[in-house]
Design a protein around this motif. Structure first.
Motif, PDB file in Angstrom:
ATOM      1  N   GLY A   1      -6.164  10.253  -2.922  1.00 11.69           N
ATOM      2  CA  GLY A   1      -7.525  10.121  -3.415  1.00 11.69           C
ATOM      3  C   GLY A   1      -7.949   8.684  -3.585  1.00 11.69           C
ATOM      4  N   THR A   2      -9.245   8.498  -3.769  1.00  9.32           N
ATOM      5  CA  THR A   2      -9.800   7.201  -4.119  1.00  9.32           C
ATOM      6  C   THR A   2      -9.602   6.975  -5.622  1.00  9.32           C
ATOM      7  N   PRO A   3      -9.853   5.750  -6.117  1.00  8.60           N
ATOM      8  CA  PRO A   3      -9.593   5.482  -7.536  1.00  8.60           C
ATOM      9  C   PRO A   3     -10.293   6.446  -8.484  1.00  8.60           C
TER      10      PRO A   3
ATOM     11  N   GLY B   1      -2.994   6.268  -2.658  1.00  8.29           N
ATOM     12  CA  GLY B   1      -4.264   5.594  -2.858  1.00  8.29           C
ATOM     13  C   GLY B   1      -4.983   5.332  -1.553  1.00  8.29           C
ATOM     14  N   SER B   2      -6.240   5.767  -1.472  1.00  4.76           N
ATOM     15  CA  SER B   2      -7.055   5.577  -0.271  1.00  4.76           C
ATOM     16  C   SER B   2      -7.756   4.225  -0.337  1.00  4.76           C
TER      17      SER B   2
ATOM     18  N   THR C   1      -3.422  -3.371  -7.307  1.00  5.44           N
ATOM     19  CA  THR C   1      -3.697  -2.359  -8.331  1.00  5.44           C
ATOM     20  C   THR C   1      -2.783  -1.159  -8.186  1.00  5.44           C
ATOM     21  N   MET C   2      -2.506  -0.746  -6.949  1.00  3.60           N
ATOM     22  CA  MET C   2      -1.606   0.389  -6.756  1.00  3.60           C
ATOM     23  C   MET C   2      -0.222   0.094  -7.314  1.00  3.60           C
ATOM     24  N   VAL C   3       0.283  -1.092  -7.048  1.00  2.00           N
ATOM     25  CA  VAL C   3       1.596  -1.462  -7.584  1.00  2.00           C
ATOM     26  C   VAL C   3       1.540  -1.495  -9.105  1.00  2.00           C
ATOM     27  N   ASP C   4       0.484  -2.051  -9.669  1.00  2.00           N
ATOM     28  CA  ASP C   4       0.343  -2.169 -11.123  1.00  2.00           C
ATOM     29  C   ASP C   4       0.305  -0.801 -11.800  1.00  2.00           C
TER      30      ASP C   4
ATOM     31  N   PHE D   1       2.020   5.309  -2.797  1.00  2.94           N
ATOM     32  CA  PHE D   1       1.782   5.310  -1.356  1.00  2.94           C
ATOM     33  C   PHE D   1       0.362   4.811  -1.131  1.00  2.94           C
ATOM     34  N   ALA D   2       0.138   4.124  -0.024  1.00  7.42           N
ATOM     35  CA  ALA D   2      -1.205   3.701   0.371  1.00  7.42           C
ATOM     36  C   ALA D   2      -1.613   4.430   1.643  1.00  7.42           C
TER      37      ALA D   2
END
Length: 301
Positions: free
Chosen positions: A88-90, A109-110, A134-137, A142-143
């Motif tokens: 999904g998106t944020p 994360g999309s 932000t994904m790592v944080d 997965f991206a």
């Protein structure tokens, strides 16, 4: 019985309005899991369509417009333990985090949703969603990126460059990244993806070379004719995408089953076909997909 009710949604609205820090905290508090389980397979539910203005299911142009209905459908899917995660998106992932639905799930994360459906700039797929930092944080696992290649549209060039940077950044951060490539063209004022085997193979070849480090790169590919040739074009772990929900469900499931047996295919990433099945039975559609992915003889790709 629905999976969520007005009390859940009232709390979600309260958190967004008064205590947004608790949404961020929900990511840190969630139980995490390995990317791949014992059978080496993944079933991911996709819900990043709305952010690109793609709300249609069949003839209903606004089928995905009701966010509360979408979240309820996602909750039904995610409560099946055989569903490994969600894409999904944020905004979608934040809603699900606030609702407490992300424990023991793989979060995807999309990243690029700027190529809005029907826009004259649709081929310029700007990165308007998740970023690697932000994904790592937040502990997102997965991206995912969309990589549409249109040889007649200059908007392709900045998308390829941005995607290469995203692949490099993800690899540097140790974050797996799945690329969803297509060869696309303008037809009658709209973008159409070429789903011939040769076009899909060409898109895989182009996407595979993006970035300075491919060690974390996965593929997300459509199920097309001659999938044996398609899968021979890549050594990267591959998830199959589910399509737009049109056609014969039984034929669709049979095509998934055949493709899931191929070397390198790790599982499914399916959105509308699971969340908005023709018969309205989300749990039933999820059960069918889960049985195809998580078979008793599933082995690591």
């Amino acid at each position: 019985m629905t999976a969520l009710d007005e009390r859940d949604f009232a709390r979600l609205r309260e958190l967004r309005a008064r205590r947004p820090e608790e949404i961020v905290g929900a990511y840190a508090a969630r139980r995490r899991r390995p990317l791949l389980g014992a059978d080496g397979r993944l079933l991911i539910v996709a819900a990043d369509h709305p952010a690109r203005g793609s709300l249609a299911i069949g003839s209903d142009s606004m089928a995905m417009a009701d966010r509360y209905d979408l979240l309820d459908r996602l909750a039904t899917a995610l409560r099946d333990p055989r569903v490994d995660g969600v894409l999904g998106t944020p905004d979608i992932l934040d809603d699900l985090a606030a609702l407490g639905l992300l424990d023991d799930k793989v979060l995807v994360g999309s990243m690029n949703r700027g190529g809005l459906r029907g826009a004259e700039f649709e081929m310029d797929d700007r990165y308007t969603g998740h970023d690697v930092e932000t994904m790592v944080d937040r502990g997102i696992d997965f991206a995912k990126t969309l990589v549409r290649v249109n040889l007649a549209d200059a908007g392709t060039a900045p998308t390829l460059e941005a995607t290469a940077r995203a692949v490099t950044a993800a690899a540097r951060a140790g974050l797996p990244i799945m690329l969803e490539p297509f060869i696309s063209e303008w037809r009658d004022g709209r973008i159409v993806n070429d789903l011939s085997p040769d076009a899909v193979i060409s898109s895989v070849a182009i996407a595979s070379g993006l970035g300075a480090d491919s060690s974390r790169t996965w593929m997300k590919l459509p199920v097309v004719d001659d999938m044996e040739r398609v899968m021979a074009a890549t050594t990267m772990p591959t998830l199959l995408l589910g399509g737009d929900g049109a056609g014969d469900p039984e034929a669709m499931y049979a095509s998934w089953e055949r493709a899931l047996a191929l070397p390198g295919v790790v599982g499914l990433t399916v959105g509308r076909n699971l969340l908005y099945p023709a018969d309205g039975d989300v749990a039933g559609a999820v059960d069918t997909a889960a049985r195809l992915v998580h078979t008793t003889d599933s082995v690591s790709a």
